[in-house]
Scaffold this motif. Structure first.
Motif, PDB file in Angstrom:
ATOM      1  N   GLU A 140       2.800  -6.027  42.256  1.00 57.94           N
ATOM      2  CA  GLU A 140       3.868  -6.910  41.804  1.00 57.94           C
ATOM      3  C   GLU A 140       4.308  -6.586  40.374  1.00 57.94           C
ATOM      4  O   GLU A 140       5.405  -6.950  39.960  1.00 57.94           O
ATOM      5  N   GLN A 141       3.443  -5.899  39.618  1.00 61.91           N
ATOM      6  CA  GLN A 141       3.743  -5.626  38.216  1.00 61.91           C
ATOM      7  C   GLN A 141       3.971  -4.146  37.923  1.00 61.91           C
ATOM      8  O   GLN A 141       4.441  -3.796  36.844  1.00 61.91           O
ATOM      9  N   SER A 142       3.625  -3.267  38.889  1.00 62.04           N
ATOM     10  CA  SER A 142       3.694  -1.836  38.642  1.00 62.04           C
ATOM     11  C   SER A 142       4.362  -1.117  39.802  1.00 62.04           C
ATOM     12  O   SER A 142       3.929  -1.230  40.956  1.00 62.04           O
TER      13      SER A 142
ATOM     14  N   VAL B 209      -2.044  -2.134  32.947  1.00 62.31           N
ATOM     15  CA  VAL B 209      -1.628  -3.079  34.003  1.00 62.31           C
ATOM     16  C   VAL B 209      -2.730  -3.205  35.049  1.00 62.31           C
ATOM     17  O   VAL B 209      -3.063  -4.312  35.500  1.00 62.31           O
TER      18      VAL B 209
ATOM     19  N   CYS C 277      -5.024  -6.691  36.034  1.00 62.22           N
ATOM     20  CA  CYS C 277      -5.001  -7.264  37.382  1.00 62.22           C
ATOM     21  C   CYS C 277      -6.383  -7.308  38.020  1.00 62.22           C
ATOM     22  O   CYS C 277      -6.509  -7.708  39.187  1.00 62.22           O
TER      23      CYS C 277
END
Length: 906
Positions: free
Chosen positions: A217-219, A251, A255
């Motif tokens: 979701e972030q990378s 990241v 996580c």
């Protein structure tokens, strides 16, 4: 009261109340939980902090300590629990210390101390797990749900030297359990998926892949790897692919994924060639560096400080991702490197064509964003990432000497110095001489009792010998310390011609001429001593170009906007020195004002500094390192806890703490002298002894506080010189978290002393008198001896003078004198006895110009005689004097004390 974190001199994290720094408070909603956690020690506090997620709302000190706890639990998870836990490497501890935020006791932080805190955190975790039945997995999920342990995914990147095209190998694994040695056992992630799918354990599979799902979701990299299924395969990677992954490491770790990568890559400081900027004097090493001259910077491209060859530069221009340079894999980005190189060339050719000032260079080297033009040079993220700014050889050699006096050459002791300096004191004099010669302001911030006064006097004797025509030095001190400075100068540096520029001085004619602005009054004078209050009123002080201006108890100018602060900064001088026992680096609210006196402009303007402090205090991952790096060369602080210092100190140092009478005290004292004279003329011989003893008691009470004599119980601290001196003395003790014993023979004054000390230390203390029940005394002693026990203990001399062990205190104050050396020594020995591991300082309060001073001289005169000469107390000796001798002895010496209303504020 609001709560903040502090670090104790004994190496423990603790909670304290009432700190004034606005950036240091916990939210009120956290206070109850924090108090409960602190009862279990610093390990329990760190455990509590680790459960605070996210970090929003936590003060900087809490975020910093939480980071250390985060290392612990990252290791905890990687090891599958507390099995063979490894502490961070030395360099990581050192780097962590450099970024320490402002907190009380920051001066006591050390790598060894942090390691011990880590160990106590480990013990707290062990205890907490045991309370949960020994189930580490269940404990972790309940106590720290944001940490993943069982089934933790690890991403591995390693070099593959067998392949030229794909020199890197990637593999994702999961921790399936522990091997026989208690270490995590890694299996390919693909196998975990097969196992969970075969068992139809959907919940376990979802838990396993949760961190990867969060990362996707972030990378973009993680999303592509997961959707394509490549995450489950072992792969050979090109340098470009490896770099793409390495850039995503922060990241991944946020996580909950464990990442194992080559040691040469650090996400916060990846290996890359950089534009190396070296700041140096225009003429290089042959010309000599001058602080008031302009500095220039040289520009080149280097790797780890080594200049790149043209062939290596060519390789960087044609490569993508990672490239081997000088046998090291480095990040290659020719476009960014050239842009940053051009940036520095433009700055050198335009804005700084004529060079930059020394203060600008210092701000540039520190990296502290204080808003000046040099800040703009590093304002761009790419410039910061692809630049390396450092000092050239000559400037670096000078900075080493500023940071470490041991780098300076030994000096010749002046023959007029009537003392033998200890090694650290010689270093201090060397450093002060070096700094003032350069024209830089210097802050000597040694612990109380390490001899700041004698170091300054030794410096002044050197200046007199080396620069006989340089003019006088001005020393500004609180009014209560004028007698101390005068006495110390007469004792240790009789070759200095000292003039006290104050109405209470002993040269009224010279004072009269000087106060009227006649400069010839300074002819032949080496040292002028005055008060902060006098600087605000005596205009002639600002008209003199002083060789040095020295501020004693320099925290007096901590308020930059006060009349006193502005007046002091208006003094003209070729050099400036500040003396303080308070750790100035721990109080940013005071730091700017002090440096605005020492080195105006170094910390930028007041508003720019406030913006910096605010940004540091609220920025995630805040770093106070640049600010500390900027101010450290100008502060010399040695601690009594330093083993290299304490080995050279006597076990105990006794000193007189001179106090000045206020006007109400002086009036009452004079009235008591007159009353005694009138009564002596009428009393018979049989009654005379009792009368004299009663009169002496009256004098003692007046010297303590007028309210003690009158009995009205209104103990206003401002009308007692001793109360004012007590506050001055104890404020730096409170800052340094030192504990103190206060002895008095008068129980009626103890409540007032307790009120004053409670205000100074921001915590209550203990009291022991003759009326304290015997069965409670042991409890009071045990309470005081605790690790974080009360900061002060007030004892009546008779009740607390013997039989108690109070080694938690390293400071002893005799508020009023028993006038019997044996009794006083017995009281002092409550702290100075077996079990005491610190240097003990003993302060004996004496009111200048009163019978207290004369009795102190009498006691000193008996030092060489056998014990017991004054066993009955000096009072008995006074009863045997004639009337004339007695009245002369108790008479008020107006030349040695203050009798004007200006006493309190001057």
């Amino acid at each position: 009261m609001a709560l903040s974190l502090a670090f104790s001199p004994s190496g423990h994290l603790m909670v304290e109340e009432g700190a004034e720094e606005v950036w240091g408070f916990f939210a009120a909603s956290d206070e109850a939980e924090l108090r409960e956690a602190s009862a279990g020690g610093d390990g329990a506090m760190l455990l509590w902090l680790s459960a605070k997620w996210p970090t929003d709302g936590l003060p900087p000190a809490a975020v910093w300590w939480r980071e250390m706890a985060g290392w612990y639990f990252a290791e905890f998870c990687q090891r599958g629990g507390r099995h063979e836990m490894a502490q961070p490497a030395e360099d990581k501890w050192v780097s962590y210390l450099e970024r320490a935020p402002v907190m009380r006791g920051a001066e006591f932080l050390s790598v060894d101390g942090l390691r011990k805190v880590w160990q106590r955190l480990d013990k707290a975790v062990e205890k907490d797990i045991e309370a949960h039945g020994g189930d580490a997995e269940g404990w972790l999920r309940e106590r720290l749900p944001h940490w993943h342990l069982v089934g933790r995914v690890t991403l591995h990147l390693a070099e593959n030297k067998k392949s030229l095209d794909r020199p890197f190998a990637f593999l994702a694994t999961y921790t399936s359990g522990l091997n026989d040695q208690g270490k995590p056992r890694h299996l390919p992630l693909q196998q975990a998926v097969k196992e969970h799918a075969g068992k139809k354990d959907r919940a376990a599979l979802l838990h396993l892949l949760e961190p990867l799902s969060l990362a996707s979701e972030q990378s973009g990299w993680a999303r592509e790897m997961l959707e394509s299924g490549a995450i489950y395969q072992a792969q050979g990677w090109s340098p470009g692919q490896a770099l793409g992954f390495l850039r995503e490491v922060p990241v991944m770790e946020r996580c909950g994924l464990t990442v194992r990568i080559p040691n040469w890559w650090k996400a916060s400081n990846p290996p890359r060639p950089k534009v190396s900027v070296k700041v140096e004097s225009a003429g290089g090493g042959s010309s000599g560096l001058q602080v008031d001259g302009l500095l220039h910077f040289n520009i080149e491209v280097s790797l780890d400080g080594e200049k790149l060859t043209e062939e290596e530069m060519k390789a960087l221009r044609t490569a993508e991702g990672l490239v081997l340079v000088k046998g090291k894999w480095v990040e290659a980005n020719a476009e960014k490197l050239q842009a940053v190189f051009d940036h520095w060339q433009r700055a050198r050719g335009m804005q700084y064509q004529g060079g930059m000032s020394f203060l600008q260079a210092m701000r540039l080297l520190s990296g502290a964003p204080l808003g000046g033009a040099e800040t703009e040079l590093l304002a761009d993220d790419e410039v910061r990432e692809w630049s390396s700014v450092g000092a050239g050889p000559e400037l670096e050699a000078m900075l080493r000497k500023m940071r470490d006096p041991a780098e300076l050459r030994e000096f010749e002791t002046h023959p007029d110095l009537q003392a033998t300096l200890r090694p650290y004191q010689r270093d201090g004099v060397n450093w002060l001489r070096f700094m003032t010669k350069l024209g830089l302001g210097a802050c000597l911030a040694d612990d109380m009792g390490l001899g700041k006064t004698i170091q300054v006097l030794a410096l002044l004797l050197q200046l007199k010998r080396l620069e006989p025509d340089a003019g006088p030095t001005l020393l500004v001190a609180p009014a209560s310390l004028l007698p101390n400075w005068k006495a110390e100068a007469e004792k240790f540096a009789p070759g200095l011609r000292v003039f006290v520029a104050h109405a209470s001085g002993d040269e009224p004619q010279r004072w009269g001429r000087f106060s009227k602005g006649k400069m010839e009054a300074l002819k032949g004078v080496d040292l002028v001593i005055t008060t902060y209050g006098m600087v605000t009123r005596l205009a002639v002080l600002k008209e003199v170009m002083w060789r040095l201006v020295v501020l004693d108890e320099a925290q007096a100018i901590k308020n930059a906007m006060s009349v006193q602060g502005r007046a002091v900064k208006g003094l003209q001088a070729r050099g400036r020195v500040a003396l303080t026992g308070t750790p100035v680096e721990n109080r940013l609210s005071d730091l700017w004002s002090l440096f605005d006196f020492l080195n105006p402009g170094l910390l930028g303007g007041a508003k720019a500094f406030q913006r910096l402090v605010k940004s540091l205090s609220h920025k995630e991952g805040m770093d106070f390192g640049p600010l500390r790096k900027l101010v450290r060369p100008y502060i010399l602080r040695r601690l009594k806890t330093d083993k290299s210092i304490i080995s050279d100190l006597p076990d105990k140092t006794e000193m007189v703490a001179w106090c000045l009478l206020t006007k109400p005290q002086a009036v009452l004292y004079q009235q008591a002298v007159e009353a005694l004279a009138a009564t002596l003329a009428e009393v018979d011989r049989n009654s005379r002894s009792g009368l004299v003893l009663a009169a002496l008691m009256t004098f003692k009470q007046i010297c303590n506080h007028p309210a003690q004599h009158s009995g009205d119980a209104v103990y206003d601290a401002k009308v007692s010189g001793k109360f004012l001196r007590l506050r001055e003395l104890c404020e730096p003790m409170a800052e340094r978290q030192e504990r103190v014993l206060v002895f008095t023979q008068f129980t009626e004054i103890i409540p007032a002393l307790r009120t004053l000390l409670r205000e100074v230390f921001r915590r209550d203390g203990l009291v022991l008198t003759g009326s304290t029940p015997v069965d409670q005394r042991r409890g009071l002693v045990e309470e005081f001896q605790k690790e974080n026990g009360p900061p002060f203990f007030i004892l009546s001399l008779k009740a607390g003078g013997t039989g108690l062990t109070l080694t938690a205190a390293s400071q002893v104050i005799h508020f009023d004198r028993w006038w019997n050396p044996a009794v006083e020594n017995q009281a002092t020995d409550r702290a100075f006895r077996i079990g005491q591991k610190r240097h003990v300082l003993v302060h004996k309060f004496v009111c200048r110009g009163t019978l207290e001073e004369k009795i102190d001289r009498l006691i000193l005169g008996k030092k060489g005689l056998a014990d017991g000469v004054l066993s009955d107390g000096a009072e008995r000796a006074l009863t045997e004097m004639s009337d004339a001798e007695l009245l002369d002895f108790v008479a008020l010496d107006v030349k040695q004390t203050m009798t004007a209303a200006e006493t309190i504020n001057v």
